[in-house]
Enzyme design. Structure first.
Site, mmCIF file in Angstrom:
data_model
loop_
_atom_site.group_PDB
_atom_site.id
_atom_site.type_symbol
_atom_site.label_atom_id
_atom_site.label_comp_id
_atom_site.label_asym_id
_atom_site.label_seq_id
_atom_site.Cartn_x
_atom_site.Cartn_y
_atom_site.Cartn_z
ATOM 1 N N GLU A 1 0.881 -1.176 0.000
ATOM 2 C CA GLU A 1 0.000 0.000 0.000
ATOM 3 C C GLU A 1 0.912 1.217 0.000
ATOM 4 O O GLU A 1 1.499 1.556 1.029
ATOM 5 C CB GLU A 1 -0.898 0.016 1.243
ATOM 6 C CG GLU A 1 -1.942 -1.085 1.302
ATOM 7 C CD GLU A 1 -2.992 -0.992 0.203
ATOM 8 O OE1 GLU A 1 -3.028 0.038 -0.522
ATOM 9 O OE2 GLU A 1 -3.744 -1.959 0.052
ATOM 10 N N CYS B 1 -2.403 8.213 3.182
ATOM 11 C CA CYS B 1 -2.133 7.785 1.800
ATOM 12 C C CYS B 1 -3.288 8.165 0.888
ATOM 13 O O CYS B 1 -3.080 8.675 -0.207
ATOM 14 C CB CYS B 1 -1.806 6.293 1.729
ATOM 15 S SG CYS B 1 -3.008 5.243 2.529
HETATM 16 P P1 NDP Z 1 9.515 4.117 4.111
HETATM 17 O O1 NDP Z 1 8.445 3.883 3.163
HETATM 18 O O2 NDP Z 1 10.891 4.196 3.564
HETATM 19 O O3 NDP Z 1 9.462 2.968 5.195
HETATM 20 C C1 NDP Z 1 10.365 2.904 6.255
HETATM 21 C C2 NDP Z 1 10.100 1.595 6.956
HETATM 22 O O4 NDP Z 1 10.346 0.519 6.059
HETATM 23 C C3 NDP Z 1 10.991 1.392 8.153
HETATM 24 O O5 NDP Z 1 10.259 0.688 9.137
HETATM 25 C C4 NDP Z 1 12.089 0.508 7.583
HETATM 26 O O6 NDP Z 1 12.667 -0.329 8.566
HETATM 27 C C5 NDP Z 1 11.315 -0.345 6.599
HETATM 28 N N1 NDP Z 1 12.111 -0.868 5.486
HETATM 29 C C6 NDP Z 1 13.013 -0.241 4.720
HETATM 30 N N2 NDP Z 1 13.495 -1.087 3.768
HETATM 31 C C7 NDP Z 1 12.876 -2.271 3.966
HETATM 32 C C8 NDP Z 1 12.933 -3.535 3.323
HETATM 33 N N3 NDP Z 1 13.718 -3.763 2.262
HETATM 34 N N4 NDP Z 1 12.148 -4.532 3.801
HETATM 35 C C9 NDP Z 1 11.328 -4.313 4.844
HETATM 36 N N5 NDP Z 1 11.237 -3.132 5.489
HETATM 37 C C10 NDP Z 1 12.005 -2.126 5.048
HETATM 38 O O7 NDP Z 1 9.047 5.352 4.990
HETATM 39 P P2 NDP Z 1 9.653 6.670 5.509
HETATM 40 O O8 NDP Z 1 9.215 6.754 6.905
HETATM 41 O O9 NDP Z 1 11.113 6.800 5.218
HETATM 42 O O10 NDP Z 1 8.833 7.704 4.619
HETATM 43 C C11 NDP Z 1 9.189 7.977 3.282
HETATM 44 C C12 NDP Z 1 7.998 8.533 2.534
HETATM 45 O O11 NDP Z 1 6.987 7.539 2.479
HETATM 46 C C13 NDP Z 1 7.323 9.714 3.191
HETATM 47 O O12 NDP Z 1 7.941 10.896 2.812
HETATM 48 C C14 NDP Z 1 5.903 9.609 2.701
HETATM 49 O O13 NDP Z 1 5.764 10.356 1.512
HETATM 50 C C15 NDP Z 1 5.716 8.130 2.389
HETATM 51 N N6 NDP Z 1 4.856 7.464 3.358
HETATM 52 C C16 NDP Z 1 3.714 6.886 2.901
HETATM 53 C C17 NDP Z 1 2.853 6.269 3.769
HETATM 54 C C18 NDP Z 1 1.580 5.660 3.288
HETATM 55 O O14 NDP Z 1 0.647 5.514 4.083
HETATM 56 N N7 NDP Z 1 1.496 5.231 2.041
HETATM 57 C C19 NDP Z 1 3.123 6.211 5.197
HETATM 58 C C20 NDP Z 1 4.370 6.803 5.593
HETATM 59 C C21 NDP Z 1 5.199 7.400 4.681
HETATM 60 P P3 NDP Z 1 14.250 -0.273 8.831
HETATM 61 O O15 NDP Z 1 14.551 1.113 9.254
HETATM 62 O O16 NDP Z 1 14.514 -1.288 9.890
HETATM 63 O O17 NDP Z 1 14.857 -0.633 7.519
#
Ligand code: NDP
Length: 468
Positions: free
Chosen positions: A241, A275
């Site tokens: 999602e 989202c």
């Molecule tokens: P990310 O989408 O990058 O997700 C970060 C999370 O994903 C952390 O928990 C991280 O854990 C985990 N992760 C990273 N790589 C992997 C992998 N290969 N496998 C499994 N888990 C992984 O979110 P951000 O918080 O950095 O936000 C970035 C952008 O995402 C925001 O600017 C926003 O625009 C969007 N966003 C969208 C959302 C939605 O509802 N669609 C919600 C939140 C953000 P670890 O640190 O342990 O790697």
């Protein structure tokens, strides 16, 4: 404050890297949390795999009974949970209370769903029964915008279909999820629902593990693509999602006052960090000035502050990264001729505050219109021709949701039928339902959540052919 991991149904101390959880309203540390090591992640999955051998044979009535007790505990402890959500996420307390109550209702809805067994008679007269079997152990990676609600969206469909699950919440907002998993573990057998915390490499260690049968992820398109690419070797199934750039198309026959309230509510829901929030507003030229004036009035009337203050209607953005991203999009739009028509309040104190911002005189080709802002700013674009606005609405790499606003439902449905996205609302936006499938087209996602269709994506189909 509980910051434990949950491994095999027991609290466990994280042995990995320590990280801080900050309050976005003042940037002060709420607490520091000990993350898991990769070895702890591996052990958690191993224990979940063992637990799945029994859990997969649980009776539906037992599972539903557990769900009912969990939902009741959530309601009983709702004040504490809502307080945790506001503290770590920033949203006003009233919205956090909604998140908790809606989460409990969501669990109760899933409890009442029935997993079907299909019986088919093939042309030769042979009987075939098609069952929905659990996959095994599911990995769930949840984000920081609706930390409690989205954890429920991930965990309960997987549990209902008798999978075990290991969740890893965002490092920005782990506290309300720890509380949720604590409640779940009062009721479910050991190892069925586990939790690992961490920052940097824990999500990947979990999602790539060969014993994980499925990954459910809510977050950015970039990370979703990385999870998908890593799922190839073990042919894991994934539900992603991801982001959206939802359009709202407003025709000229609306009742301006009531529609303006609803549009503001859906574009700025959770300070725009949703989202499926309305992210690009196209307004018919005949009502453009009247509607934008009303939206400005509503935006300027918001009381911006710490979500824990009872007078606050509009909280901070959740984290520094998002704060900078949204401000950059606003500055870029202004540099390209965009007009900010709301008061641009300056906040001297600490905290990631951005006033709800409306920007006109922008077009496609500007990042604020083309990209997902995921924060409290809305571009408003004028249109005059319906076929032209449909083309512009679809001219995006995203396809999560969209909305049409009109008293003429037939005309609104004509437009809705042509929008290239997974959900279209008529005269509302972002009001998701546990009963209807939800998922993104194009770069907005893969697979579906919610409803029976979403639930059954946590199962293998098994066809048993019976010859007498
Ligand atoms: P990310 O989408 O990058 O997700 C970060 C999370 O994903 C952390 O928990 C991280 O854990 C985990 N992760 C990273 N790589 C992997 C992998 N290969 N496998 C499994 N888990 C992984 O979110 P951000 O918080 O950095 O936000 C970035 C952008 O995402 C925001 O600017 C926003 O625009 C969007 N966003 C969208 C959302 C939605 O509802 N669609 C919600 C939140 C953000 P670890 O640190 O342990 O790697």
């Amino acid at each position: 404050m509980n910051t434990a991991l949950y491994i095999n149904g027991e609290k466990a101390q994280g042995l990995g890297e320590r990280f801080s959880v900050l309050n976005p309203a003042n940037e002060k540390e709420i607490i520091s949390v000990d993350g898991a090591t990769v070895e702890q992640v591996n052990q958690t999955i191993q224990d979940a795999l063992t637990a799945s051998k029994q859990w997969k044979n649980s009776s539906d009535s037992n599972v539903n009974g557990f769900f009912t007790k969990i939902a009741a505990d959530i309601r009983k402890e709702s004040d504490e949970i809502a307080h945790l959500i506001t503290l770590e996420q920033g949203k006003p307390l009233g919205l956090a209370e909604f998140e908790v109550q809606a989460g409990a209702s969501w669990i109760e809805y899933i409890a009442n769903l029935e997993i079907p067994v299909e019986t088919i008679e093939d042309p030769s007269g042979k009987k075939i029964k098609v069952f929905n079997r659990p996959l095994g152990v599911v990995a769930s990676i949840t984000p920081w915008n609706w930390p409690f609600m989205i954890a429920i969206w991930h965990l309960f469909p997987a549990l209902k279909t008798k999978n075990c699950i290991v969740n890893k919440p965002s490092e920005y907002t782990p506290l309300s999820t720890v509380k949720l998993v604590e409640i779940i573990n009062r009721h479910l057998p050991k190892g069925v629902c586990s939790l690992v915390l961490g920052k940097g490499d824990i999500g990947q260690a979990l999602s790539e593990h060969p014993d994980i049968a499925k990954v459910t992820f809510t977050g950015s398109t970039r990370t979703g693509q990385s999870i998908l690419s890593h799922s190839v070797n073990t042919l894991k199934s994934v539900v992603l999602e991801l982001g959206g750039n939802d359009v709202g198309i407003v025709l000229d026959d609306i009742d301006i006052d009531s529609v303006a309230e609803k549009i503001f509510g859906s574009a700025f829901l959770n300070m725009g960090q949703t989202c499926a929030a309305l992210k690009r507003l196209y307004v018919h030229e005949k009502i453009f000035d009247k509607l934008t004036n009303k939206l400005v009035e509503i935006a300027n009337a918001q009381v911006i502050g710490d979500g824990l203050d009872s007078s606050t209607t509009f909280g901070p953005v959740q984290n520094k990264m998002q704060y900078h991203k949204v401000n950059m999009l606003i500055d870029d739009a202004i540099a390209q001729g965009g007009q900010v028509i709301t008061i641009r309040k300056q906040f001297k104190e600490s905290g990631y505050f951005i006033a709800p911002t409306l920007v006109t005189d922008v077009q496609e080709g500007i990042a604020l219109v083309d990209e997902e802002q995921f924060g409290p700013v809305l571009p408003i674009v004028k249109f005059s021709d319906i076929d032209d606005v449909i083309k512009r609405a679809n001219n995006t790499q995203f396809g999560l949701g969209g909305s049409v606003w009109s008293k003429d439902i037939a005309k609104a449905e004509y437009i809705a039928n042509q929008l290239e996205c997974g959900t279209v609302w008529i005269n509302s936006h972002s009001d998701l339902s546990p009963a209807a499938v939800f998922g993104g087209w194009k770069l907005s996602g893969l697979g579906y959540s919610f409803g029976l269709d979403g639930l059954l994506l946590f199962t293998h189909k098994q066809a048993i052919h019976i010859t007498q």
